[in-house]
Design an enzyme around this catalytic site. Structure first.
Site: not given
Ligand code: KIV
Length: 287
Positions: A45-46, A84, A114, A116, A183
């Protein structure tokens, strides 16, 4: 090359082979990364920051993750694709988490999701894995909690925090996660977590003591202004793109591009016929 799976990745950890992961958000770039032999691609989600220009990842929606995720999913023949779950797509309840994880798997062709958090998201991890969906957890600096942390800061500093990060990692493992992103975790703590868990640990700003590494592709390719301490710039693609575009701009304006090489002269009609057309139709501005 063989498709990377939860099994092949777990075998790599057992053999002590390092696992490579990179973020990616689109089809053409994912094809290049897949061909390069990367073990895993994370549709992080970056993308809220790298692709959409937000200050953090909080505004990203499920529908947006699906659009980017399925572009990457279609491209990857070998890489293990993790997508994510965006902010507030799983925090509300285990039911919400299962519904959204299911959407990601069905609509993106992902291999895992994924999310968090540590102990607080264990019910969600258990419920998702019970549906046969592999879960990658994410502890330490979890960007969706940037407002609680007061910024993007190293986590696990000091004894109490170090214990908290370790216990979060052990809790998500017990809940069923097969992989965890660590992280911005100090190196010795990251190595200790890696020793204490069967999960694959993927570090970002967490040292070579992890089983593998992930980087945001725009950071490592020199395409972003921000270069956090943990980023190594493996290329200066941003500079190369800038000079290619300014050369294109120059050639378009000088008439150098397109040359005969880049046109289809053999398909043109005879000069005679074009002369007929020319006489039949008015030029711009002619009455
Ligand atoms: O969203 C993302 O790209 C991430 C990475 C920085 C691990 O969670």
């Amino acid at each position: 090359m063989k498709k990377n799976t939860v099994t092949t990745l777990a075998e790599m950890k057992k053999r002590g082979e390092k696992i490579s992961q990179i973020t990616c958000y689109d089809y053409s770039t994912a094809r290049i990364f897949d061909d390069a032999g990367i073990n895993s691609i994370l549709v992080g989600d970056s993308l809220g920051m790298t692709m959409q220009g937000y200050e953090d990842t909080l505004p990203v929606t499920m529908d947006e993750m699906i659009v980017y995720g399925r572009s990457v999913g279609r491209a990857c023949k070998n890489a293990f694709v993790v997508v994510d779950m965006p902010f507030m797509s799983y925090q509300v309840s285990a039911e919400q988490a299962v519904a959204n994880a299911g959407r990601i798997m069905k609509e993106c062709g992902a291999n895992a999701v994924k999310l968090e958090g540590g102990r607080t998201v264990c019910p969600q991890i258990s419920a998702i894995t019970a549906c046969g969906i592999p879960v990658c957890a994410h502890v330490g600096m979890t960007p969706q909690s940037v407002n609680s942390f007061g910024g993007f800061k190293v986590q696990g500093k000091g004894e109490e925090n170090a214990r908290r990060v370790l216990e979060d990692a052990l809790a998500v493992e017990k809940a069923g996660a097969f992989m965890v992103v660590l992280e911005c975790v100090p190196p010795k703590l990251a190595a200790l977590i890696t020793k204490k868990t069967r999960m694959i640990t993927i570090g970002i700003g967490a040292s070579a003591g992890c089983d593998g590494q992930v980087l945001v592709y725009q950071d490592m390719m020199g395409m972003s202004d921000l270069t956090p301490k943990f980023v190594k710039r493996f290329a200066e693609i941003g500079e190369q793109m800038k000079s290619a575009v300014s050369e294109y701009d120059r050639e378009v304006k000088s008439g150098e591009f397109p040359s005969a090489e880049h046109t289809y002269p053999k398909s043109d009609c005879s000069d005679e016929f074009l002369g007929v057309l020319d006489s039949e139709y008015k030029d711009i501005g002619e009455e």
